[in-house]
Scaffold this motif. Structure first.
Motif, PDB file in Angstrom:
ATOM      1  N   GLY A 160       0.733  -1.177  -0.020  1.00 37.09           N
ATOM      2  CA  GLY A 160       0.048  -0.077  -0.102  1.00 37.09           C
ATOM      3  C   GLY A 160       0.877   1.349   0.043  1.00 37.09           C
ATOM      4  O   GLY A 160       2.022   1.276  -0.186  1.00 37.09           O
ATOM      5  N   ALA A 161       0.166   2.501   0.350  1.00 28.92           N
ATOM      6  CA  ALA A 161       0.694   3.616   0.205  1.00 28.92           C
ATOM      7  C   ALA A 161       1.433   3.977   1.311  1.00 28.92           C
ATOM      8  O   ALA A 161       1.259   3.597   2.372  1.00 28.92           O
ATOM      9  N   THR A 162       2.703   4.698   1.305  1.00 27.73           N
ATOM     10  CA  THR A 162       3.762   4.836   2.280  1.00 27.73           C
ATOM     11  C   THR A 162       4.002   6.432   2.143  1.00 27.73           C
ATOM     12  O   THR A 162       4.356   6.997   1.144  1.00 27.73           O
ATOM     13  N   PRO A 163       4.384   7.034   3.391  1.00 28.79           N
ATOM     14  CA  PRO A 163       4.896   8.262   3.577  1.00 28.79           C
ATOM     15  C   PRO A 163       6.131   8.312   3.428  1.00 28.79           C
ATOM     16  O   PRO A 163       6.962   7.369   3.729  1.00 28.79           O
ATOM     17  N   VAL A 164       6.869   9.469   2.907  1.00 32.30           N
ATOM     18  CA  VAL A 164       8.254   9.697   2.875  1.00 32.30           C
ATOM     19  C   VAL A 164       8.888   9.420   4.307  1.00 32.30           C
ATOM     20  O   VAL A 164       9.882   8.706   4.146  1.00 32.30           O
ATOM     21  N   ARG A 165       8.283   9.626   5.345  1.00 31.79           N
ATOM     22  CA  ARG A 165       8.999   9.454   6.548  1.00 31.79           C
ATOM     23  C   ARG A 165       9.316   7.883   7.002  1.00 31.79           C
ATOM     24  O   ARG A 165      10.289   7.652   7.424  1.00 31.79           O
ATOM     25  N   GLU A 166       8.297   6.925   6.295  1.00 30.52           N
ATOM     26  CA  GLU A 166       8.791   5.633   6.581  1.00 30.52           C
ATOM     27  C   GLU A 166       9.707   5.238   5.736  1.00 30.52           C
ATOM     28  O   GLU A 166      10.608   4.256   6.181  1.00 30.52           O
ATOM     29  N   VAL A 167       9.792   5.870   4.627  1.00 29.97           N
ATOM     30  CA  VAL A 167      10.883   5.492   3.602  1.00 29.97           C
ATOM     31  C   VAL A 167      12.248   5.999   4.171  1.00 29.97           C
ATOM     32  O   VAL A 167      13.251   5.265   4.363  1.00 29.97           O
ATOM     33  N   PHE A 168      12.159   7.052   4.708  1.00 26.16           N
ATOM     34  CA  PHE A 168      13.349   7.474   5.075  1.00 26.16           C
ATOM     35  C   PHE A 168      13.882   6.811   6.519  1.00 26.16           C
ATOM     36  O   PHE A 168      14.962   6.594   6.496  1.00 26.16           O
ATOM     37  N   GLU A 169      13.094   6.495   7.302  1.00 30.21           N
ATOM     38  CA  GLU A 169      13.152   5.806   8.458  1.00 30.21           C
ATOM     39  C   GLU A 169      14.070   4.160   7.797  1.00 30.21           C
ATOM     40  O   GLU A 169      14.868   3.958   8.531  1.00 30.21           O
ATOM     41  N   ASP A 170      13.549   3.595   7.112  1.00 26.71           N
ATOM     42  CA  ASP A 170      13.992   2.537   6.531  1.00 26.71           C
ATOM     43  C   ASP A 170      15.418   2.653   5.952  1.00 26.71           C
ATOM     44  O   ASP A 170      16.306   1.880   6.250  1.00 26.71           O
ATOM     45  N   LEU A 171      15.649   3.644   5.206  1.00 29.14           N
ATOM     46  CA  LEU A 171      16.683   3.944   4.609  1.00 29.14           C
ATOM     47  C   LEU A 171      17.838   4.427   5.623  1.00 29.14           C
ATOM     48  O   LEU A 171      19.080   4.012   5.364  1.00 29.14           O
ATOM     49  N   ARG A 172      17.612   5.131   6.565  1.00 28.73           N
ATOM     50  CA  ARG A 172      18.706   5.847   7.348  1.00 28.73           C
ATOM     51  C   ARG A 172      19.275   4.939   8.072  1.00 28.73           C
ATOM     52  O   ARG A 172      20.255   4.743   8.698  1.00 28.73           O
ATOM     53  N   HIS A 173      18.746   3.495   8.513  1.00 30.37           N
ATOM     54  CA  HIS A 173      19.214   2.418   9.146  1.00 30.37           C
ATOM     55  C   HIS A 173      20.850   1.902   8.063  1.00 30.37           C
ATOM     56  O   HIS A 173      21.450   1.036   8.904  1.00 30.37           O
ATOM     57  N   THR A 190      15.053  15.270   3.702  1.00 35.92           N
ATOM     58  CA  THR A 190      14.780  16.145   2.321  1.00 35.92           C
ATOM     59  C   THR A 190      15.309  15.447   1.003  1.00 35.92           C
ATOM     60  O   THR A 190      14.952  15.466  -0.221  1.00 35.92           O
ATOM     61  N   THR A 191      16.568  14.506   0.970  1.00 30.16           N
ATOM     62  CA  THR A 191      16.816  13.924  -0.049  1.00 30.16           C
ATOM     63  C   THR A 191      15.742  12.766  -0.435  1.00 30.16           C
ATOM     64  O   THR A 191      15.708  12.709  -1.699  1.00 30.16           O
ATOM     65  N   VAL A 192      15.548  12.327   0.699  1.00 27.28           N
ATOM     66  CA  VAL A 192      14.357  11.165   0.358  1.00 27.28           C
ATOM     67  C   VAL A 192      13.068  11.662  -0.206  1.00 27.28           C
ATOM     68  O   VAL A 192      12.710  11.080  -1.398  1.00 27.28           O
TER      69      VAL A 192
END
Length: 124
Positions: free
Chosen positions: A21-34, A41-43
């Motif tokens: 489903g649909a995902t906010p930028v914040r969740e993608v950012f949290e996944d990537l920053r690990h 802002t880059t994400v």
């Protein structure tokens, strides 16, 4: 559609393809920053760029956007193969070289798909 993704675009798309489903930028950012040092802002910019290119769909949810892939991973891969076939010279030779690389299991799967497509075309 454009060919392929940049490095960060590919990582973002992988992240979204793994989600439901649909995902906010914040969740993608949290996944990537690990896994990497990256700014929110880059994400956000990357996801906006992917939206403008047609790879992501989005809808406003409060002050933020929710994003989801416009194509499945498999549809995207098929598009890349189509582009390679169109741009690779003689399509019969491109297909021959591609098929020569198939394992026995992949050949069997291809035959099964071709039979299913032939049946579907006959019933139209």
């Amino acid at each position: 559609m454009a060919r392929g993704f940049g490095d960060l675009e590919a990582v973002v798309m992988d992240c979204l393809w793994m989600r439901e489903g649909a995902t906010p930028v914040r969740e993608v950012f949290e996944d990537l920053r690990h896994h990497r040092e990256i700014a929110y802002t880059t994400v956000m910019s990357t996801m906006d760029n992917l939206h403008r290119k047609g790879w992501l769909s989005r809808e406003r949810h409060g002050k933020a956007y929710l994003y989801w892939p416009s194509l499945t991973r498999e549809q995207y891969s098929a598009q890349l193969m189509r582009d390679a076939l169109d741009d690779g010279g003689r399509s019969d030779l491109v297909l021959t070289h591609f098929l020569e690389q198939f394992s026995d299991d992949e050949s069997a799967a291809l035959r099964k798909v071709l039979r299913r497509l032939a049946t579907r075309k006959r019933t139209r």
